[in-house]
Design an enzyme around this catalytic site. Structure first.
Site, mmCIF file in Angstrom:
data_model
loop_
_atom_site.group_PDB
_atom_site.id
_atom_site.type_symbol
_atom_site.label_atom_id
_atom_site.label_comp_id
_atom_site.label_asym_id
_atom_site.label_seq_id
_atom_site.Cartn_x
_atom_site.Cartn_y
_atom_site.Cartn_z
ATOM 1 N N GLU A 103 51.919 129.997 -37.129
ATOM 2 C CA GLU A 103 53.025 129.852 -36.169
ATOM 3 C C GLU A 103 54.065 130.955 -36.354
ATOM 4 O O GLU A 103 54.083 131.648 -37.378
ATOM 5 C CB GLU A 103 53.685 128.476 -36.307
ATOM 6 C CG GLU A 103 54.389 128.269 -37.637
ATOM 7 C CD GLU A 103 55.489 127.214 -37.549
ATOM 8 O OE1 GLU A 103 56.426 127.403 -36.754
ATOM 9 O OE2 GLU A 103 55.417 126.228 -38.299
ATOM 10 N N LYS B 140 58.791 118.051 -43.280
ATOM 11 C CA LYS B 140 59.971 118.565 -43.979
ATOM 12 C C LYS B 140 60.834 117.431 -44.517
ATOM 13 O O LYS B 140 61.080 116.459 -43.808
ATOM 14 C CB LYS B 140 60.789 119.445 -43.033
ATOM 15 C CG LYS B 140 60.185 120.836 -42.923
ATOM 16 C CD LYS B 140 61.003 121.705 -42.033
ATOM 17 C CE LYS B 140 60.836 121.298 -40.606
ATOM 18 N NZ LYS B 140 59.935 122.136 -39.835
#
Ligand code: PSU
Ligand code: MN
Length: 301
Positions: free
Chosen positions: A24, A158
């Site tokens: 990404e 995360k």
């Protein structure tokens, strides 16, 4: 027609039927500061090559969807200001208007699938934010995993997120969450969490096979591989907790919302840890790139 361009290296790999790992670009433009972002992106590509696969970093440049970036394009993207952060909702609009944007996990999965790439390595996926019961802030990455057949190698979600809620939503959506070589889920900067993983696999070949079987069974969607950060590079959850709490508090006080939340929190945590979070982030992405290459190689067999 979709304006799409393959880098020379990716075009060669596609012609040869060689393994490719998608990467990404939001991590470059919104996840890390310059120049570490560009250095990391280069290292991650080298890691994929070193493990025997071809890297395909994905971004929209001036209205063209790029599958694989040339070195100068990567460098330019890493230094560019005001690059859009593209998810499922905005990628087509960016292409239509000739814009430049970085691909999040969701957008990279869509582009990888279009290009016939089945594996994608990143840092951490987006998920359910803390306080989502009020903000409704749930990353589009989760629904993408449920509908697009790409195996995403991450270090978990995360740790700024509400991790239990994130994994509940993944379960609801029918997304396989596979911890690599351990029983508990990793938590991005930390190798372990207190949450048992729904699934565990110890072998890249099994991960590849499971994606093939899923698709053959007519089950939509991909898989989330949760690959723990190498122990030497981790920051323990205990050390991080006060830092994350402070960053979240500041985000609330400053009224940060929507797409700006994740980049703001990552930036503040970088400052509050004197850069240690970035060192950890780099180590975990590189680790994921290597595992992603192994899975891509196994998928080709
Ligand atoms: N992981 C990182 N750094 C990042 C991201 C993930 O280590 O910058 C990005 C990914 O692109 C992910 C996005 O898809 O953050 C999630 O954003 P949001 O929470 O707004 O959906
Ligand atoms: Mn969001």
């Amino acid at each position: 027609m979709i304006p799409i361009h393959y880098s020379a290296e990716v075009a060669r790999a596609r012609d040869a039927g060689a393994p490719i790992v998608a990467l990404e670009s939001t991590i470059i433009t919104h996840g890390m500061p310059f120049p570490q972002n560009v250095e990391t992106a280069r290292l991650v590509e080298e890691d994929v090559r070193g493990a025997g696969a071809t890297p395909a970093t994905i971004a929209v440049l001036y209205g063209v969807l790029h599958i694989g970036l040339e070195a100068d394009q990567l460098e330019a993207l890493g230094q560019a200001q005001n690059v859009a952060k593209l998810s499922r909702a905005d990628m087509a609009a960016c292409i239509a208007t000739g814009g430049t944007g970085a691909a999040t996990v969701a957008a990279t999965m869509i582009a990888a699938h279009l290009a016939g790439i089945h594996v994608f390595a990143t840092g951490g996926i987006g998920g359910v934010h803390r306080g989502a019961e009020d903000s409704f802030d749930i990353s589009a990455d989760l629904r993408e995993l449920a509908q697009t057949p790409v195996t995403v190698v991450s270090a978990g979600a995360k740790a700024i997120l509400d991790l239990p809620k994130t994994f509940e939503v993944l379960e609801t959506l029918g997304v396989p969450v596979i911890a690599y070589r351990q029983d508990v889920l990793p938590a991005f900067w930390s190798a372990t969490s207190h949450m048992p993983s729904p699934l565990r696999m110890d072998d890249a070949a099994d991960i590849a096979k499971a994606q093939h079987i899923r698709t053959a069974m007519g089950l939509q969607g991909g898989q989330l591989v949760a690959n723990p950060i190498p122990a030497y590079a981790q920051i323990t959850a205990e050390d991080l907790k006060p830092v994350i709490d402070q960053a979240l508090q500041e985000a609330e006080t400053q009224g940060i919302s929507a797409k700006a939340v994740t980049p703001f929190l990552l930036g503040r945590i970088f400052e509050l840890t004197d850069g240690r979070s970035l060192t950890a982030n780099i180590a975990l992405v590189r680790n994921n790139a290597r595992l992603g290459a192994q899975i891509a190689i196994a998928m080709g067999k």
